[in-house]
Design a protein around this motif. Structure first.
Motif, PDB file in Angstrom:
ATOM      1  N   PRO A  19       0.849  -1.320  -0.049  1.00  0.00           N
ATOM      2  CA  PRO A  19      -0.100   0.145   0.091  1.00  0.00           C
ATOM      3  C   PRO A  19       0.751   1.293   0.078  1.00  0.00           C
ATOM      4  CG  PRO A  19      -1.004  -1.488   1.371  1.00  0.00           C
ATOM      5  CD  PRO A  19       0.245  -2.259   0.901  1.00  0.00           C
ATOM      6  N   GLU A  23       0.627   3.939  -3.209  1.00  0.00           N
ATOM      7  CA  GLU A  23      -0.184   5.129  -2.739  1.00  0.00           C
ATOM      8  C   GLU A  23       0.708   6.080  -2.216  1.00  0.00           C
ATOM      9  OE1 GLU A  23      -2.875   3.283   0.332  1.00  0.00           O
ATOM     10  OE2 GLU A  23      -3.880   1.791  -1.376  1.00  0.00           O
ATOM     11  N   LYS A  24       1.154   6.295  -0.994  1.00  0.00           N
ATOM     12  CA  LYS A  24       1.756   7.254  -0.648  1.00  0.00           C
ATOM     13  C   LYS A  24       3.067   7.765  -1.517  1.00  0.00           C
ATOM     14  CE  LYS A  24       3.256   9.307   3.638  1.00  0.00           C
ATOM     15  NZ  LYS A  24       3.403   9.138   5.140  1.00  0.00           N
ATOM     16  N   ALA A  26       3.967   6.656  -4.489  1.00  0.00           N
ATOM     17  CA  ALA A  26       3.808   6.176  -6.014  1.00  0.00           C
ATOM     18  C   ALA A  26       4.707   6.998  -6.820  1.00  0.00           C
ATOM     19  CB  ALA A  26       2.336   6.361  -6.242  1.00  0.00           C
ATOM     20  N   PHE A  49      -4.928  -4.087  -6.168  1.00  0.00           N
ATOM     21  CA  PHE A  49      -4.258  -2.899  -6.308  1.00  0.00           C
ATOM     22  C   PHE A  49      -4.337  -2.852  -7.760  1.00  0.00           C
ATOM     23  CE2 PHE A  49      -2.182  -4.563  -2.409  1.00  0.00           C
ATOM     24  CZ  PHE A  49      -2.629  -3.459  -1.454  1.00  0.00           C
TER      25      PHE A  49
END
Length: 198
Positions: A19, A23-24, A26, A49
């Motif tokens: 994750p 997400e954070k 990327a 994902f």
């Protein structure tokens, strides 16, 4: 952009490692390869994902091929404990960095192999100990470093696990020493690391 390949699509991989990367972080990171012996886990990962839907996947015996085709800067090892040694050594042979879930390996002889291989490699091995990042544990570290509790001369650490979490180890592969090295390796490495880190 740093390129990662994930070896082992465990719950820890799907909840803690993948994750943040997709997400954070990327913009700074890309997962270029997925490796797992269970095709269902690969499907589950790509479903969870969607950004990884086109990411190539590999079987454990295709590690070298994965490295050649995806050219990762780092592999993340989140497979069953007794398989860590294989991925770590192979990555180091390719001069690739490794982030491995704890425990790094399950035997002292395997730990010696990793340390020897790391000396000969441009790759570096980092063991992820997530207990360090609990607010309570970080606060203890802060108090120790600031000298607020004085000079530590002795440590007595007792760890109590509730019946749900504690019993869960005996319902999974962790209960078998050949897979986990036993709970003194699989679980207690957290506690030895915490005391050493503090």
């Amino acid at each position: 952009m740093k390129k990662y390949a994930v070896c082992g699509l465990s719950n820890r991989a799907l909840k803690m490692f993948i994750p943040p990367l997709v997400e954070k972080f990327a913009k700074q990171s890309e997962i270029v390869g997925l490796l797992d012996s269970d095709e269902y886990r690969v499907e589950l990962c790509k479903e969870k994902f969607p950004v990884l839907s086109q990411t190539p996947s590999y079987q454990p015996d295709q590690f070298d091929r994965m490295i050649e085709e995806t050219n990762p800067d780092c592999i993340i090892v989140v497979s069953r404990d007794n398989t860590h040694i294989d991925y770590i050594l192979q990555a180091l042979e390719h001069d690739v960095d490794v982030i491995t879930e704890k425990p790094m390996v399950t035997t002292a002889s395997d730990a010696a192999k990793v340390m020897e291989a790391e000396k000969k490699s441009k790759g570096k091995v980092t063991v992820a100990f997530n207990y360090r990042y609990s607010p309570y544990h970080r606060k203890i570290k802060e108090l120790v470093l600031e000298g607020k509790i004085g000079r530590v001369t002795s440590v007595d650490l007792n760890w109590y696990i509730d019946t749900y979490h504690g019993a869960s180890y005996f319902k999974r592969w962790n209960r078998k020493r050949e897979f986990s090295g036993g709970l003194s390796v699989h679980k207690s490495t957290h506690h030895f690391d915490l005391v050493n880190w503090w």
